[in-house]
Scaffold this active site. Structure first.
Site, PDB file in Angstrom:
ATOM      1  N   ARG A   1       0.818  -1.228   0.000  1.00  0.00           N
ATOM      2  CA  ARG A   1       0.000   0.000   0.000  1.00  0.00           C
ATOM      3  C   ARG A   1       0.844   1.268   0.000  1.00  0.00           C
ATOM      4  O   ARG A   1       2.052   1.256   0.180  1.00  0.00           O
ATOM      5  CB  ARG A   1      -0.977   0.008   1.187  1.00  0.00           C
ATOM      6  CG  ARG A   1      -2.049  -1.070   1.118  1.00  0.00           C
ATOM      7  CD  ARG A   1      -3.115  -0.853   2.207  1.00  0.00           C
ATOM      8  NE  ARG A   1      -4.164  -1.861   2.123  1.00  0.00           N
ATOM      9  CZ  ARG A   1      -5.207  -1.922   2.950  1.00  0.00           C
ATOM     10  NH1 ARG A   1      -5.335  -1.030   3.923  1.00  0.00           N
ATOM     11  NH2 ARG A   1      -6.123  -2.849   2.802  1.00  0.00           N
TER      12      ARG A   1
ATOM     13  N   ASN B   1       1.757  -5.937  -2.439  1.00  0.00           N
ATOM     14  CA  ASN B   1       0.355  -6.144  -2.109  1.00  0.00           C
ATOM     15  C   ASN B   1      -0.392  -4.821  -2.212  1.00  0.00           C
ATOM     16  O   ASN B   1       0.008  -3.831  -1.585  1.00  0.00           O
ATOM     17  CB  ASN B   1       0.210  -6.697  -0.689  1.00  0.00           C
ATOM     18  CG  ASN B   1      -1.238  -6.846  -0.273  1.00  0.00           C
ATOM     19  OD1 ASN B   1      -1.969  -7.663  -0.818  1.00  0.00           O
ATOM     20  ND2 ASN B   1      -1.681  -6.030   0.680  1.00  0.00           N
ATOM     21  N   GLU B   2      -1.434  -4.803  -3.021  1.00  0.00           N
ATOM     22  CA  GLU B   2      -2.310  -3.642  -3.141  1.00  0.00           C
ATOM     23  C   GLU B   2      -1.515  -2.371  -3.430  1.00  0.00           C
ATOM     24  O   GLU B   2      -1.715  -1.326  -2.811  1.00  0.00           O
ATOM     25  CB  GLU B   2      -3.173  -3.493  -1.872  1.00  0.00           C
ATOM     26  CG  GLU B   2      -4.070  -4.707  -1.654  1.00  0.00           C
ATOM     27  CD  GLU B   2      -4.915  -4.635  -0.382  1.00  0.00           C
ATOM     28  OE1 GLU B   2      -4.764  -3.659   0.373  1.00  0.00           O
ATOM     29  OE2 GLU B   2      -5.707  -5.555  -0.161  1.00  0.00           O
ATOM     30  N   ASN B   3      -0.612  -2.496  -4.405  1.00  0.00           N
ATOM     31  CA  ASN B   3       0.218  -1.336  -4.764  1.00  0.00           C
ATOM     32  C   ASN B   3      -0.538  -0.307  -5.582  1.00  0.00           C
ATOM     33  O   ASN B   3       0.031   0.717  -5.987  1.00  0.00           O
ATOM     34  CB  ASN B   3       1.462  -1.811  -5.518  1.00  0.00           C
ATOM     35  CG  ASN B   3       2.282  -2.777  -4.687  1.00  0.00           C
ATOM     36  OD1 ASN B   3       2.228  -3.985  -4.910  1.00  0.00           O
ATOM     37  ND2 ASN B   3       3.014  -2.277  -3.711  1.00  0.00           N
TER      38      ASN B   3
ATOM     39  N   ARG C   1      -0.538  -9.258  -5.598  1.00  0.00           N
ATOM     40  CA  ARG C   1      -1.984  -9.265  -5.434  1.00  0.00           C
ATOM     41  C   ARG C   1      -2.541  -7.854  -5.552  1.00  0.00           C
ATOM     42  O   ARG C   1      -2.001  -6.921  -4.970  1.00  0.00           O
ATOM     43  CB  ARG C   1      -2.386  -9.849  -4.068  1.00  0.00           C
ATOM     44  CG  ARG C   1      -3.913  -9.918  -3.955  1.00  0.00           C
ATOM     45  CD  ARG C   1      -4.443 -10.116  -2.549  1.00  0.00           C
ATOM     46  NE  ARG C   1      -5.867  -9.798  -2.559  1.00  0.00           N
ATOM     47  CZ  ARG C   1      -6.367  -8.581  -2.359  1.00  0.00           C
ATOM     48  NH1 ARG C   1      -5.562  -7.568  -2.095  1.00  0.00           N
ATOM     49  NH2 ARG C   1      -7.667  -8.366  -2.423  1.00  0.00           N
TER      50      ARG C   1
END
Length: 818
Positions: free
Chosen positions: A387, A423-425, A462
């Site tokens: 994030r 993750n969730e970049n 992801r």
């Protein structure tokens, strides 16, 4: 100020070798201070016991230890983020002439400085990778001082400063849905080595000739601080039964870099798999001036493939990856899980049928990876780029280093098949700029780095659609029936996403459930949900207010609902032959700073077990689909009171992997049903029954071949109707071994239990006892939403008297003397 060399790459042999080098876990005789010092002198200056001027005051602790063992789930404060200090005194007696004395950190959060007396010897950035500080010279220098002999009586003062302060230019982002913990929350080891030892040994495996033979190549990287020019040694390979099957000697005239020291052809290797996790041992020695260092690695022979637009193959056969996720977090200790806790948790997963795990969202303990190898659990391990966007060069350098460390430190684990790059970049917020092309460029760089360091494994991310084409495997966001849509849309959504990429995997699905809360109409909220509008998670969907109707906001958060959701997904997965697999989020409830309004404040409650490892009902849904050992579980072990009208038929569900099952209620048989995974719910093992008012005995007898298993529970059936909660009733329900347990009930003005009440209650305590709160569990939180009109908490009596009070908004408070 002298700085002695720090090694960010951990010595992988430390956990296995005590024969040729000595190591000791430093778990006892530590003191801790949860604040900063004015300087290192405050940690080591002489103090007089009992002197009120000897400030600040330190507390005695054991390692592993986390700053946030309690405050991560304290409902009234933000968790502590800042510096903290640890100190101890060591007896240093290295048995090797001119040997090295090292401190091996298995993980410390998040920035760490190490001091011998007043000399800083090492610094490390990153809370999850392993690293080594060489304290040899600092110890030798300190032993020459009068302070060593007079003040410290021959002991070596060690002080360590950890710091988990907020820092936008450090990963993971503080926007992440988990706590960025501080402290020495993994083991610290004191290690003695000969003057020449190993930094790393890499054992690479290639299966050949239809898997009837394999090639094993061994490379070594030496720890050689005094630049010894040459060395010789030996390699032995041992099979899973302990038999030596290959050995050779080597000699080197150059110890720089990574050196090839052996290559072996292994005939008819025993293949590693979840059903048979066969492990081979590679033992490597290096000799120098009569000193021998021995290093041991475990490895396994297996190959895998993500078929283009198809399933996952292990050793040439299709394997449906049945997965979950894990955070390093546990009730009462936060990240400071002991080895015993980790073993219990991983065995519990294996007993549920897990054959795959995503370690989110950071490199995890070597103990966990060793357990995955020995239990047979395939792994996706992930760097903590999570994030927030993309920072500057400091930020990127940390990510580069942590990805490198993760791959090199865990290179030999046969369980690992995927390196997670992020993750969730696609989640912005840490920086004024959110540039997708810059994120793509850095993702490509990390992808190339991962393949260069380890060509044998695949890369993955992801939920970052604009980078989906970069990695080998991609996982989109599909949360059917929770953040968006209804769970019956799961298969269609998955098929649509599957067609967009060459190699698909579904990581993260499921939903929250408040343990001990059950519902007679769990799917009621689905009637309000608009189907056909997507099943992905979008900005704001995790909020409990605003936006479109969704189960995460409008549902009852019951165990009943989440069992139905899981049940539907699992039965659908059995009809998807192209599916590589999936991993539900998450195995165990864990703490998070961004969910203060959840039924247990600051807890993500998507686990199938609570934060202390207590199984929820959903644990047995997975077990019924994923295991072969006969089992049967009646839904409702934690549901003491059901409700409805007199004579109304109620469904009883049994989760079982048996061929058939017969249900008995109050001694009456309701017939035998055959298991059929496509007969929703509970794979056909559901019955409509009529309960008596009051207590009802429920029993199931199930058969699998010649094996019979049974389960039974007692549930009360309430037909009395209730109005709004009007009063609290507080009672002691257990008293044993110095622990008392109390339960509060919400009653209407006629004294009827309000079984659908979800009010908040807050417990408090006065007197000699200690409230067992701040655990992040349904039974261990002083502020909690009630479950079916009740809430429970326990306390230590400490041999005295106490008074428990309970408050709930708009209701009269109540006190119980104990």
């Amino acid at each position: 100020m002298r700085k002695i060399k720090i090694f960010c790459f951990a010595l992988l042999w430390l956990a296995q070798n005590a024969r040729a080098q000595q190591q000791t876990r430093l778990t006892t005789n530590w003191e801790f201070l949860k604040q900063d010092l004015g300087g290192i002198w405050e940690a080591v200056r002489p103090v007089t016991a009992g002197n009120p001027e000897s400030l600040p005051l330190w507390q005695k602790v054991q390692l592993p230890h986390c700053f946030n063992a309690r405050d991560a789930v304290d409902p009234d404060v933000n968790y502590y983020q800042g510096p903290g200090w640890y100190r101890t005194q060591l007896d240093i007696n290295n048995p090797y002439a001119n040997g090295r004395t090292l401190l091996h950190f298995e993980g410390a959060g998040q920035k760490t400085d190490v001091y011998i007396y007043t000399t800083k010897v090492a610094s490390h950035l990153g809370g999850y990778d392993e690293w080594v500080a060489d304290i040899t010279q600092a110890v030798a220098d300190f032993k020459k001082t009068d302070v060593f002999k007079k003040q410290f009586k021959g002991k070596i003062p060690l002080s360590i400063r950890c710091d988990n302060s907020r820092d936008l230019e450090s990963i993971p982002s503080q926007l992440s849905d988990f706590n960025v913990y501080g402290g020495l929350y993994r083991y610290v080891n004191l290690v003695y080595t000969p003057v020449l030892s190993f930094d790393k040994v890499f054992a690479s495996v290639t299966l050949e000739a239809g898997r009837q033979s394999a090639k094993l190549n061994v490379k070594a990287r030496f720890y050689n601080p005094v630049n010894i020019p040459s060395a010789a040694g030996e390699i032995k390979v041992t099979d899973p039964a302990g038999k030596i099957i290959a050995q050779t000697k080597y000699s080197l005239n150059n110890l720089d870099g990574d050196s090839q020291i052996g290559s072996f052809n292994i005939k008819k290797p025993q293949l590693w798999s979840p059903d048979d996790p066969s492990l081979y041992t590679v033992e490597v020695t290096v000799n120098n001036n009569g000193q021998t260092c021995t290093h041991t690695e475990k490895t396994g022979f297996r190959d895998f493939k993500f078929v283009d637009n198809g399933p996952f193959m292990l050793n040439g056969k299709r394997l449906l990856l049945r997965g979950t996720h894990r955070h390093e977090d546990h009730a009462g200790v936060a990240a400071a899980m002991t080895e015993k806790m980790m073993h219990t948790e991983m065995q519990q997963m294996k007993d549920m049928g897990v054959n795959f795990i995503r370690l989110g969202h950071y490199q995890q303990s070597r103990i966990i990876l060793n357990l995955c190898d020995s239990l047979g659990i395939l792994v996706w391990e992930e760097e903590p780029w999570c994030r927030g966007g993309l920072g500057g060069e400091k930020y990127k350098n940390q990510a580069r280093t942590m990805l490198t460390n993760m791959i090199e430190q865990h290179y030999n684990h046969p369980a690992i098949i995927l390196w997670g790059l992020g993750n969730e970049n696609d989640w912005a917020g840490d920086f004024p700029e959110f540039d997708k092309e810059k994120i793509r460029a850095f993702m490509k760089e990390q992808n190339d780095r991962a393949h260069r360091l380890d060509p044998s494994r695949k890369t993955t991310i992801r939920r970052c659609d604009f980078c989906a084409d970069i990695t080998d495997v991609y996982s989109p966001s599909i949360w059917a029936g929770w953040y968006r849509g209804v769970y019956t849309e799961y298969k269609q959504s998955t098929e649509e996403e599957f067609k967009k990429v060459k190699h698909f995997f579904h990581a993260e699905w499921g939903g929250d459930s408040h343990a001990l809360r059950h519902s007679e109409n769990p799917d009621k909220a689905l009637a309000e949900i608009k189907s056909g509008s997507g099943t992905d998670e979008r900005l704001g969907d995790a909020s409990l207010i605003g936006g479109a109707a969704r189960v995460s906001k409008d549902g009852d958060w019951s165990e009943s609902y989440i069992c139905n959701l899981f049940d539907w997904h699992l039965k659908e997965q059995e009809t998807m032959p192209w599916l590589t697999g999936s991993a539900f989020w998450v195995y165990k409830d864990f703490s998070t700073p961004i969910r203060p309004d959840n039924p247990i404040p600051y807890m993500n409650q998507k686990g199938v077990v609570e934060r202390d490892g207590t199984p929820k009902e959903s644990y047995y849904v997975f077990q019924s689909y994923w295991t072969t050992r006969p089992m049967a579980h009646i839904y409702g072990h934690s549901w003491p009171v059901r409700w409805g009208d007199a004579g109304e038929q109620k469904m009883v569900k049994v989760y079982s992997n048996c061929d058939n099952a017969e249900l008995f209620v109050n001694g009456k048989s309701y017939g035998t049903r055959k298991r059929n995974s496509q007969d929703f719910p509970a794979a056909g093992l559901h019955w409509l029954v009529t309960f008596n008012k009051g207590n009802n005995d429920i029993k199931v007898v199930a058969h699998k071949g010649k094996t019979t298993v049974a389960d039974q529970i007692t549930q009360e059936y309430q037909i009395d109707k209730w109005g709004k909660p009007a009063q609290l009733q507080l009672e002691k329900i257990n008293d044993a071994d110095g622990i008392q347990t109390v339960q509060v009930k919400l009653l209407d003005n006629k004294g009827v239990l309000c079984l659908d009440a979800q009010n908040w209650v807050t417990f408090s305590l006065a007197g000699d006892g200690t409230l067992l709160d701040d655990l992040g569990t349904s039974r261990g939180s002083r502020k909690v939403q009630v479950y079916n009109g009740r809430a429970i908490i326990s306390l230590k009596t400490n041999g005295g008297k106490s008074a428990v009070a309970v408050q709930s908004p708009a209701l009269p408070s109540i006190i119980l003397n104990l």
